[in-house]
Design a protein around this motif. Structure first.
Motif, PDB file in Angstrom:
ATOM      1  N   LEU A 177       0.829  -1.201   0.000  1.00 49.26           N
ATOM      2  CA  LEU A 177       0.000   0.000   0.000  1.00 49.26           C
ATOM      3  C   LEU A 177       0.869   1.260   0.000  1.00 49.26           C
ATOM      4  O   LEU A 177       0.614   2.214  -0.742  1.00 49.26           O
ATOM      5  CB  LEU A 177      -0.914  -0.011   1.225  1.00 49.26           C
ATOM      6  N   GLY A 178       1.934   1.239   0.837  1.00 49.36           N
ATOM      7  CA  GLY A 178       2.834   2.387   0.876  1.00 49.36           C
ATOM      8  C   GLY A 178       3.530   2.596  -0.463  1.00 49.36           C
ATOM      9  O   GLY A 178       3.691   3.740  -0.925  1.00 49.36           O
ATOM     10  N   SER A 179       3.931   1.493  -1.108  1.00 48.77           N
ATOM     11  CA  SER A 179       4.591   1.587  -2.401  1.00 48.77           C
ATOM     12  C   SER A 179       3.654   2.151  -3.463  1.00 48.77           C
ATOM     13  O   SER A 179       4.044   3.012  -4.269  1.00 48.77           O
ATOM     14  CB  SER A 179       5.096   0.202  -2.815  1.00 48.77           C
ATOM     15  N   LEU A 180       2.392   1.674  -3.481  1.00 51.00           N
ATOM     16  CA  LEU A 180       1.414   2.170  -4.452  1.00 51.00           C
ATOM     17  C   LEU A 180       1.109   3.647  -4.215  1.00 51.00           C
ATOM     18  O   LEU A 180       0.928   4.426  -5.162  1.00 51.00           O
ATOM     19  CB  LEU A 180       0.125   1.345  -4.356  1.00 51.00           C
ATOM     20  N   ASP A 181       1.052   4.019  -2.933  1.00 48.99           N
ATOM     21  CA  ASP A 181       0.771   5.420  -2.603  1.00 48.99           C
ATOM     22  C   ASP A 181       1.887   6.331  -3.142  1.00 48.99           C
ATOM     23  O   ASP A 181       1.630   7.406  -3.695  1.00 48.99           O
ATOM     24  CB  ASP A 181       0.664   5.559  -1.089  1.00 48.99           C
ATOM     25  N   LYS A 213       3.832   5.627  -5.719  1.00 50.54           N
ATOM     26  CA  LYS A 213       3.731   5.642  -7.173  1.00 50.54           C
ATOM     27  C   LYS A 213       2.641   6.609  -7.648  1.00 50.54           C
ATOM     28  O   LYS A 213       2.803   7.311  -8.648  1.00 50.54           O
ATOM     29  CB  LYS A 213       3.430   4.239  -7.694  1.00 50.54           C
ATOM     30  N   VAL A 214       1.506   6.622  -6.928  1.00 55.51           N
ATOM     31  CA  VAL A 214       0.404   7.533  -7.301  1.00 55.51           C
ATOM     32  C   VAL A 214       0.856   8.980  -7.168  1.00 55.51           C
ATOM     33  O   VAL A 214       0.606   9.819  -8.051  1.00 55.51           O
ATOM     34  CB  VAL A 214      -0.830   7.255  -6.419  1.00 55.51           C
ATOM     35  N   LYS A 215       1.537   9.283  -6.058  1.00 55.37           N
ATOM     36  CA  LYS A 215       2.005  10.653  -5.856  1.00 55.37           C
ATOM     37  C   LYS A 215       3.026  11.044  -6.915  1.00 55.37           C
ATOM     38  O   LYS A 215       3.026  12.174  -7.421  1.00 55.37           O
ATOM     39  CB  LYS A 215       2.611  10.800  -4.463  1.00 55.37           C
ATOM     40  N   SER A 216       3.916  10.103  -7.268  1.00 58.14           N
ATOM     41  CA  SER A 216       4.917  10.376  -8.296  1.00 58.14           C
ATOM     42  C   SER A 216       4.254  10.630  -9.649  1.00 58.14           C
ATOM     43  O   SER A 216       4.642  11.539 -10.393  1.00 58.14           O
ATOM     44  CB  SER A 216       5.892   9.202  -8.391  1.00 58.14           C
TER      45      SER A 216
END
Length: 454
Positions: free
Chosen positions: A335-339, A341-344
């Motif tokens: 979840l932290g990794s996806l978050d 990626k979304v912000k990037s």
């Protein structure tokens, strides 16, 4: 029926065992099936031990703070060790000049009748295994201590009466065994090798006679089956010269069991190889069949079963909780990794908007970039495809056509390296890979490839 076997065996056991069945613990295991006069019968292996003996050993273990998981007969421990040897053994050596034949290089598992003898300090145990099944067991009235006591026998010499102490006899026995060279040379300034051999020989002969008697009895009981090989176990088996003496007396292939085989010993551990050999029977007891004979009292067996059930339940619960915790941690990490990626992606989108304007203007840009290659993708794909032995010197990209120039260091493998390189390239984003130039130099071969990107 299997459920009634133990009760039926209890009634029959008095005809086979020299102890009272009512005052003993009896257990058995099913070893297979046999046919007798055309009738199919169940083959059993039974063991019995007086209750008083079991209580004595349980008391000793309790004082040592140990809980036994199993009590078995020494012959079963020896059988377990022999089974390991039967399942994957090297060839049996031929001792004392016996003529080798086509049988001498058989593996143990291919030999139908194998005997094993454990020579302990206080007793010796002999078993015979037929077709990987325990077929015979007997305690022999000769042991390692008999050799020591024989060496203590008084001798008359020119210097007077000679009589070794137990410690002296044990030391000389271990160091010299049955001497090969018989002369007047003194051993430990006490007795000559000739005298030592004369003292120990009667015990060795008695041991050979007892083994031969057991083999003769087995041969009579099995209508002529002959024991083909003998393995020696225990500390007494290490007596120097004993293996050669027995091999010559019995005219049989013989091997000393190597308890440290497959174990790497270094430094001080090398001195413990003898100890490992002496502990072989303990190891055999530890590798017993879980469903085999166990002469523990019934209440202790039940305690062991309950303990095993509790341990299994705890292990299952622990495994489930561990998996749940790991799954939760993994989901949080994902979840932290996806978050991130979304912000990037949002950040890149804002940067594109500032640079190119609103998405309504992007079709024009797409038309311009439609036929452009992304250098980063090409670099990645080429670098992943380069095999060891090929060095790239130059790369050009022009109107969708990519040119690679390089050299090969290993001339004897050049064809294979190039074909592998082309195959790797065609598996990726490239097509129409072809040679445009191959030239031999002094120590290298230079080449040029052209290809297109999909």
């Amino acid at each position: 029926p299997v459920s009634e076997l133990k009760e039926a065996l209890s009634l029959e056991a008095k005809n086979f065992f020299p102890v009272s069945v009512t005052d003993s613990l009896l257990d058995f295991e099913i070893t297979g099936e046999a046919r007798e006069k055309g009738i199919k019968k169940t083959e059993l292996l039974a063991g019995i031990c007086p209750n008083a003996v079991i209580k004595e050993h349980l008391s000793l273990l309790a004082e040592a703070g140990l809980e036994p998981a199993r009590i078995i007969h020494p012959s079963l421990s020896l059988y377990n060790l022999l089974k390991l040897k039967l399942e994957g053994s090297a060839c049996l050596p031929v001792r004392q000049g016996l003529a080798p034949d086509s049988q001498s290089h058989k593996k143990l598992k291919e030999v139908h009748n194998v005997a094993a003898l454990d020579i302990g300090k206080n007793f010796s145990e002999l078993i015979i295994v037929r077709d990987a099944k325990l077929a015979f067991n007997r305690k022999l009235p000769v042991c390692g201590d008999d050799f020591t006591k024989a060496a203590m026998s008084p001798l008359a010499s020119a210097s007077g009466r000679i009589e070794l102490t137990y410690e002296e006899a044990e030391k000389i026995k271990r160091e010299y065994g049955l001497p090969n060279e018989l002369n007047a040379q003194l051993v430990e300034n006490k007795i000559t090798t000739t005298q030592l051999f004369s003292l120990l020989r009667p015990v060795a002969e008695k041991l050979a006679q007892e083994i031969e008697r057991s083999f003769d009895f087995y041969r009579e009981e099995t209508q002529g089956m002959k024991v083909e090989s003998l393995l020696l176990f225990g500390g007494g088996a290490k007596l120097k010269g004993l293996d050669k003496f027995l091999s010559a007396e019995l005219e049989i292939r013989l091997e000393i069991y190597n308890a440290s085989g497959g174990v790497k010993l270094e430094g001080e551990a090398m001195d413990r190889a003898e100890t490992i050999s002496r502990a072989a029977m303990a190891v055999g007891a530890g590798i017993s069949n879980a469903r085999g004979i166990n002469l523990l009292p019934p209440e202790m067996k039940q305690q062991a079963r309950n303990l095993a059930k509790r341990a299994t339940l705890k292990a299952v619960l622990s495994a489930v909780l561990t998996l749940m915790v790991l799954a939760f941690i993994g989901m949080r990490i994902q979840l932290g990794s996806l978050d991130k990626k979304v912000k990037s992606a949002q950040f890149e989108l804002e940067a594109l908007k500032r640079h190119f304007g609103e998405p309504s203007n992007w079709p024009v840009i797409n038309q311009v970039l439609m036929n452009k290659l992304y250098c980063e993708d090409v670099f990645k794909e080429v670098s992943f495809s380069i095999p060891s032995g090929i060095c790239l010197n130059e790369m050009k990209m022009d109107n969708g056509l990519i040119t690679l120039k390089g050299s090969i260091q290993f001339l004897d493998k050049s064809d294979k390296l190039l074909s592998n390189f082309i195959r790797f390239l065609e598996k990726g984003i490239f097509k129409n890979v072809r040679f445009t130039k191959i030239e031999d130099k002094q120590s290298t071969k230079e080449f040029e490839l052209q290809m297109e990107a999909e």
